[in-house]
Design an enzyme around this catalytic site. Sequence first.
Site, PDB file in Angstrom:
ATOM      1  N   SER A 160      39.793  31.359  44.561  1.00 36.81           N
ATOM      2  CA  SER A 160      38.531  31.697  45.422  1.00 36.81           C
ATOM      3  C   SER A 160      37.522  31.795  44.154  1.00 36.81           C
ATOM      4  O   SER A 160      36.196  31.515  44.488  1.00 36.81           O
ATOM      5  CB  SER A 160      38.438  32.767  46.222  1.00 36.81           C
ATOM      6  OG  SER A 160      39.505  32.590  47.363  1.00 36.81           O
ATOM      7  N   GLU A 210      40.208  29.286  52.339  1.00 42.36           N
ATOM      8  CA  GLU A 210      41.364  29.779  53.230  1.00 42.36           C
ATOM      9  C   GLU A 210      40.740  29.949  54.826  1.00 42.36           C
ATOM     10  O   GLU A 210      40.780  31.035  55.358  1.00 42.36           O
ATOM     11  CB  GLU A 210      41.742  31.301  52.791  1.00 42.36           C
ATOM     12  CG  GLU A 210      42.418  31.099  51.268  1.00 42.36           C
ATOM     13  CD  GLU A 210      43.254  32.498  51.224  1.00 42.36           C
ATOM     14  OE1 GLU A 210      43.763  33.101  51.979  1.00 42.36           O
ATOM     15  OE2 GLU A 210      43.084  32.877  49.908  1.00 42.36           O
ATOM     16  N   GLY A 246      47.845  28.736  44.746  1.00 36.16           N
ATOM     17  CA  GLY A 246      48.067  29.890  43.816  1.00 36.16           C
ATOM     18  C   GLY A 246      48.333  31.008  44.544  1.00 36.16           C
ATOM     19  O   GLY A 246      47.907  31.269  45.580  1.00 36.16           O
ATOM     20  N   HIS A 247      48.977  32.093  43.694  1.00 36.37           N
ATOM     21  CA  HIS A 247      49.159  33.248  44.315  1.00 36.37           C
ATOM     22  C   HIS A 247      47.820  34.022  44.403  1.00 36.37           C
ATOM     23  O   HIS A 247      46.842  33.706  43.891  1.00 36.37           O
ATOM     24  CB  HIS A 247      49.887  34.185  43.227  1.00 36.37           C
ATOM     25  CG  HIS A 247      49.595  34.147  41.915  1.00 36.37           C
ATOM     26  ND1 HIS A 247      48.611  35.057  41.651  1.00 36.37           N
ATOM     27  CD2 HIS A 247      49.825  33.323  40.746  1.00 36.37           C
ATOM     28  CE1 HIS A 247      48.328  34.994  40.282  1.00 36.37           C
ATOM     29  NE2 HIS A 247      48.875  33.938  39.712  1.00 36.37           N
ATOM     30  N   ASN A 248      47.971  34.961  45.112  1.00 35.99           N
ATOM     31  CA  ASN A 248      46.715  35.961  45.637  1.00 35.99           C
ATOM     32  C   ASN A 248      46.399  36.419  43.994  1.00 35.99           C
ATOM     33  O   ASN A 248      47.337  36.944  43.202  1.00 35.99           O
ATOM     34  CB  ASN A 248      47.116  37.236  46.322  1.00 35.99           C
ATOM     35  CG  ASN A 248      47.628  36.939  47.718  1.00 35.99           C
ATOM     36  OD1 ASN A 248      48.521  37.011  48.262  1.00 35.99           O
ATOM     37  ND2 ASN A 248      46.443  36.421  48.325  1.00 35.99           N
ATOM     38  N   GLY A 249      45.024  36.280  43.815  1.00 33.16           N
ATOM     39  CA  GLY A 249      44.387  36.756  42.509  1.00 33.16           C
ATOM     40  C   GLY A 249      44.452  35.831  41.401  1.00 33.16           C
ATOM     41  O   GLY A 249      44.514  36.113  40.221  1.00 33.16           O
ATOM     42  N   SER A 250      44.999  34.542  41.798  1.00 34.45           N
ATOM     43  CA  SER A 250      45.098  33.535  40.705  1.00 34.45           C
ATOM     44  C   SER A 250      44.014  32.827  40.394  1.00 34.45           C
ATOM     45  O   SER A 250      43.923  32.135  39.172  1.00 34.45           O
ATOM     46  CB  SER A 250      46.005  32.330  41.188  1.00 34.45           C
ATOM     47  OG  SER A 250      45.744  31.566  42.471  1.00 34.45           O
TER      48      SER A 250
END
Lengths: 283, 290
Positions: free
Chosen positions: A49, A169, A42-46
């Site tokens: 994590s 990641e 998913g995108h950064n901030g989705s």
Amino acid sequence: MDKETIITIDNVWFRYADDAEDWALQDIHLDVYSGEWLAITGHNGSGKSTLAKCLNGLLMPEKGEIKVRDNAITDANALWEIRRLVGMVFQNPDNQFVGTTVRDDVAFGMENHGIERGDMLKRLEASLKAVDMQEFAEREPHRLSGGQKQRVAIAGIIALEPAIVILDEATSMLDPRGKKDVLDVMRRLNEEKGITVISITHDLEEASSADRMVVMDRGKVVREGQPSHIFMEPEGLVELGLDLPFTVKLRQALKEHGHIQLSDKAFTQKELVDELWTLSSKI
Amino acid sequence: MDIIIKNLTHVYQPNSPFERIALQDINVSIASGTFLTIIGHTGSGKSSLLQHLNGLLKPTRGEVIVGNTVLASGSKTKDLKALRQKVGMVFQYPEHQLFEETVEKDIMFGPINFGVSTDEARRRAHKAVELVHLPKTILEKSPFDLSGGQMRRVAIAGILAIEPEVLILDEPTAGLDPRGHREIMDLFVHLNKREGLTTIMVTHNMDDAALYSDEVMVMDRGHLVVKDRPEVVFQDVDRLNQLGLDIPQTMRFLQLLSAKAEKDFVTPLFGIDETADYIAERLKKEWDGV
């Protein structure tokens, strides 16, 4: 394949501040199966994590329930057992060392869990061997390469005999060789020891080789299934901040640009090569 | 700004038991306006080389000439500050260095440090935000409320506001999602082509190296192996393999296809569409029995 559920995530909501308008996770329902390799992308901030950190109680959901083999993360008595069961490898290899030698570092987690010395020495040996780092036992962790550091981190985790390893990641800061070494080690642990792997990644080639993948967007799970199925319907993936794996892009270009009559089946590079070759030998 | 590196050798901790040669007799010239990508393993000397370009490291032997500034062993470089203004360095994960209350203040910090007036720094901040394709409304926000991709852009805007002539990028796309990756690479190409910024990038991503650079430079254990156009560098697949370096994915696919066909189809192509055209052409020839 018999699917035994190892983690259940039920109606989970999380936000970073009690009065935040945006939920980092909203209404997540997801089961993780024993022994699978699950990619979360998913995108950064989705929220990828954030979700990962909820799975071993580093973050606590505001609503909903997460269970790891029947241990609820909200149960304070179960938290130690959950953190043993769910090991986590983070992005930056430099932020996770405590020991002055590789051996001390791998032993640290076991000491914390009160593992008896004789057993500890055996596990130490076996874990370093499992990640191909036995020759580095006396080395200082900070002098290792990024890929070697991540493998030491993995050794420290598997020494605790976890059921699940989360790679958050964990290969994104490594060079191509370091990345390959880490993924090879994890694949072997997945196949030989049946360790469940949850890999949070932006690398679509890596996600493509997972058993199952989940796509997140603004705190929600928006797609879930086999990678080959998910990339079969490319519509919308680019809008979600993702891209298509190389094979899918090349297959489309071969059809549209090269006017080659290909099916939509080929998903790995090998499959595409084989299909091209079958076509050529038929003519 | 032209960059000339002559007989550059750098030794860490010389005359000690820990002596290590990081760079050995490097000779390179980089013409103003070039987009140069440096590839090589961890420990190949890439970072040491970058650190010479704005005087973070000094040559042990040889010299580095950036525009009018000469960095040489033994002599004191007077205008280091001026050099650092001209050579903007974007480190890995530059967003970790954001610290101000607002995006505007954060971007203004660099220019003010270099003696620019507050008004001028503010003007530059507004321009830099536009250059990195962020909306003006972001200037009033806290940098910590932004997404990872946005934070990285703000950090880059902070360097651009210093108005450098050379931009040095160390793994600029690490950790970004595919869209963020593409957008940030497009931004660097734009800055290079439109604004004329000489760009020197270190990356592990061979696709980016092949697609975006005018020239690719390969380093190995402190030595310069080759510096040439991407088509030339990636032509020599055997050498790259020996050095443990990858080739772009388009070429890896051609390698697989070649192996299947027991022929040599491998040629330096980097774009998906041109690779598809090439494959179609080759296969049609095979089908026609040529």
